[in-house]
Write a protein that holds these residues in place. Sequence first.
Motif, mmCIF file in Angstrom:
data_model
loop_
_atom_site.group_PDB
_atom_site.id
_atom_site.type_symbol
_atom_site.label_atom_id
_atom_site.label_comp_id
_atom_site.label_asym_id
_atom_site.label_seq_id
_atom_site.Cartn_x
_atom_site.Cartn_y
_atom_site.Cartn_z
ATOM 1 N N GLY A 165 -3.520 -4.907 13.694
ATOM 2 C CA GLY A 165 -3.189 -6.286 13.412
ATOM 3 C C GLY A 165 -3.472 -7.235 14.552
ATOM 4 O O GLY A 165 -3.091 -8.415 14.489
ATOM 5 N N SER A 166 -4.148 -6.755 15.576
ATOM 6 C CA SER A 166 -4.410 -7.579 16.750
ATOM 7 C C SER A 166 -5.624 -8.481 16.595
ATOM 8 O O SER A 166 -5.770 -9.450 17.346
ATOM 9 N N ALA A 215 0.824 -1.198 0.000
ATOM 10 C CA ALA A 215 0.000 0.000 0.000
ATOM 11 C C ALA A 215 0.860 1.251 0.000
ATOM 12 O O ALA A 215 1.929 1.288 0.612
ATOM 13 N N SER A 216 0.385 2.271 -0.675
ATOM 14 C CA SER A 216 1.072 3.555 -0.698
ATOM 15 C C SER A 216 0.589 4.437 0.442
ATOM 16 O O SER A 216 -0.414 4.149 1.098
ATOM 17 N N GLY A 217 1.301 5.523 0.693
ATOM 18 C CA GLY A 217 0.881 6.500 1.671
ATOM 19 C C GLY A 217 1.443 6.278 3.063
ATOM 20 O O GLY A 217 1.980 5.216 3.380
ATOM 21 N N ARG A 218 1.271 7.291 3.907
ATOM 22 C CA ARG A 218 1.775 7.252 5.278
ATOM 23 C C ARG A 218 0.701 6.912 6.302
ATOM 24 O O ARG A 218 1.007 6.842 7.491
ATOM 25 N N THR A 219 -0.532 6.702 5.860
ATOM 26 C CA THR A 219 -1.648 6.461 6.764
ATOM 27 C C THR A 219 -2.145 5.024 6.712
ATOM 28 O O THR A 219 -3.304 4.754 7.026
ATOM 29 N N ALA A 232 4.824 -0.880 9.482
ATOM 30 C CA ALA A 232 6.068 -0.176 9.195
ATOM 31 C C ALA A 232 6.468 -0.326 7.736
ATOM 32 O O ALA A 232 7.165 0.529 7.188
ATOM 33 N N LYS A 233 6.038 -1.411 7.102
ATOM 34 C CA LYS A 233 6.363 -1.669 5.705
ATOM 35 C C LYS A 233 5.177 -1.455 4.775
ATOM 36 O O LYS A 233 5.290 -1.691 3.573
ATOM 37 N N ASN A 234 4.048 -1.031 5.319
ATOM 38 C CA ASN A 234 2.838 -0.805 4.523
ATOM 39 C C ASN A 234 2.436 -2.041 3.718
ATOM 40 O O ASN A 234 2.115 -1.957 2.527
ATOM 41 N N THR A 235 2.457 -3.187 4.374
ATOM 42 C CA THR A 235 2.119 -4.425 3.689
ATOM 43 C C THR A 235 1.203 -5.299 4.527
ATOM 44 O O THR A 235 1.228 -5.246 5.758
#
Length: 124
Positions: A55-56, A24-28, A75-78
Amino acid sequence: QVQLVESGGGLVQAGGSLRLSCAASGRTFSTYVMGWFRQAPGKEREFVASISKRGSTTSYADSVKDRFTLSRDNAKNTVILQLNSLKPEDTAVYYCAAVSGFSVRVAASEYDYWGQGTQVTVSS
């Protein structure tokens, strides 16, 4: 705006495994609930799994809950969908989706962003 790109699909024999990734792109990224859906030829789009923002919490379709595992790395947007013990019935195009929800129980129609999909083919 969020851009989603799936990868990792392919051809595998029944009983085998695949690892699907969604970048995924972006910082959010961490503000989105993430889901996976699949669609086989001639069939309706089907929910596979979803995961909460941190992710919990995860949710799985009954047909895959003992075989698939969904995780995310903010942290890796994945997000990663691990497919194990694959069956021919799992053959479909798998789509990654994102929504600004607060629950993993989100209907497909509520997801805001979708990837282009990756093909998974399981031979017998």
